[in-house]
Scaffold this active site. Structure first.
Site, short mmCIF file in Angstrom:
data_model
loop_
_atom_site.label_atom_id
_atom_site.label_comp_id
_atom_site.label_asym_id
_atom_site.label_seq_id
_atom_site.Cartn_x
_atom_site.Cartn_y
_atom_site.Cartn_z
CG ASP A 10 -1.70 1.20 1.44
OD1 ASP A 10 -2.37 1.60 0.48
OD2 ASP A 10 -1.67 1.78 2.55
CG LEU A 11 1.69 5.63 -1.99
CD1 LEU A 11 3.18 5.39 -2.20
CD2 LEU A 11 1.11 6.37 -3.21
CG ASP A 12 -1.84 7.48 0.42
OD1 ASP A 12 -0.90 8.21 0.10
OD2 ASP A 12 -2.87 7.36 -0.28
CB THR A 18 0.10 10.91 1.60
OG1 THR A 18 -0.10 9.51 1.62
CG2 THR A 18 1.27 11.24 0.69
CE LYS A 46 -4.33 7.26 9.15
NZ LYS A 46 -3.62 7.01 10.39
CB SER A 115 -2.07 2.74 -3.80
OG SER A 115 -2.64 3.97 -3.41
CB ALA A 116 -7.46 3.27 -2.49
CE LYS A 146 -5.75 -0.96 -0.93
NZ LYS A 146 -4.58 -0.26 -0.38
CD GLU A 170 -3.56 -1.76 3.05
OE1 GLU A 170 -3.65 -0.88 3.93
OE2 GLU A 170 -3.91 -1.57 1.89
CG ASP A 171 -1.81 2.64 6.45
OD1 ASP A 171 -2.18 2.21 5.34
OD2 ASP A 171 -2.07 3.79 6.86
C1 BG6 Z 1 -5.76 5.85 0.07
C2 BG6 Z 1 -5.80 6.73 1.29
O1 BG6 Z 1 -4.48 5.33 -0.10
O2 BG6 Z 1 -6.10 6.61 -1.09
C3 BG6 Z 1 -7.18 7.35 1.42
O3 BG6 Z 1 -5.52 5.95 2.45
C4 BG6 Z 1 -7.51 8.11 0.15
O4 BG6 Z 1 -7.23 8.18 2.54
C5 BG6 Z 1 -7.40 7.19 -1.05
O5 BG6 Z 1 -8.82 8.65 0.23
C6 BG6 Z 1 -7.68 7.89 -2.38
O6 BG6 Z 1 -6.65 8.80 -2.66
P1 BG6 Z 1 -6.64 9.85 -3.83
O7 BG6 Z 1 -5.21 10.31 -3.88
O8 BG6 Z 1 -7.07 9.15 -5.09
O9 BG6 Z 1 -7.60 10.94 -3.46
MG MG Z 2 -2.75 3.17 3.55
#
Ligand code: BG6
Ligand code: MG
Length: 215
Positions: A10-12, A18, A46, A115-116, A146, A170-171
């Site tokens: 996962d990224l964030d 972020t 998150k 990542s989402a 997710k 994952e966090d």
């Molecule tokens: C996830 C974050 O990685 O990405 C969420 O944990 C965030 O908080 C989601 O809403 C979507 O991100 P983005 O950058 O497409 O707005």
């Molecule tokens: Mg995350």
């Protein structure tokens, strides 16, 4: 012992922090809408998609809007979020991450992002990590959020790997659920209180060795 061929990150919250920038941008939107968005509310955002985050945010403020109004709001929030992202540098990579990626590559283990975020590629470029990744599955490629396993299954598929030989980092609780639904091993990055359903939980990657992905 289970042999792991692929690590999906996962990224964030796993590679970079972020969440603080998401929070500042959502807080600004909430302020304009006339309510206060607190850090404790941010925990619920998150791992979930941008539009789901907006729905949660509006629920906190007790407000409802049409779909088209919400799309305008989400786009504005993203513009504010991107102001922070464009300023990111490699110094914002979380401790131990680069060493861990280097170690995985030296052992021939494949690396993917799962990542989402629709901004994932931009963030990887800003922190100069994109060259470590054999595949990048982000919120543009995976349309189901997710805890749906789609994002991780697409990562395994793109790399021609069996889900059972993949491990996800994952966090967020939604991400752990997604990894489990994909039939993958999962390592929680953070607190066992939130990530109790993971196969293992560690606070971060500092001093992590190959033993971390031995099950
Ligand atoms: C996830 C974050 O990685 O990405 C969420 O944990 C965030 O908080 C989601 O809403 C979507 O991100 P983005 O950058 O497409 O707005
Ligand atoms: Mg995350």
């Amino acid at each position: 012992m289970k042999t792991i061929s692929t690590c999906i990150f996962d990224l964030d919250g796993v590679i970079v922090d972020t969440a603080k920038y998401h929070y500042l941008a959502w807080k600004r939107l909430a302020y304009e809408l006339g309510f206060e968005f607190l850090e404790e509310h941010n925990e619920r955002l998150k791992g979930v998609s941008r539009m789901t985050s907006l729905d949660i945010m509006l629920e906190v403020g007790g407000l409802t809007f049409s779909q088209s109004e919400k799309e305008v709001m989400a786009a504005r929030k993203n513009e504010w979020y991107l102001e922070y992202i464009y300023k990111m540098t490699p110094e914002e990579i979380l401790p131990g991450v680069v060493d861990f990626l280097v170690m995985l590559r030296s052992k021939g283990i494949k690396i993917s992002l799962g990542s989402a975020s629709k901004n994932a590629m931009l963030i990887l470029e800003r922190v100069q990590l994109q060259h470590y990744f054999d595949a990048v599955i982000d919120g543009n490629k995976a349309l189901k959020a997710k805890p749906d396993p789609q994002v991780f299954l697409l990562a395994a598929e793109e790399l021609g790997q069996n889900p059972t030989s993949c491990v996800v980092f994952e966090d967020a609780a939604a991400g752990i659920e997604a990894a489990k639904a994909a039939g993958m091993k999962c390592i929680g990055i953070g607190s066992p209180n939130v990530l109790g359903k993971a196969d293992k939980v560690v606070p971060g990657f500092v001093n992590a060795t190959i033993d971390l992905i031995k099950f």
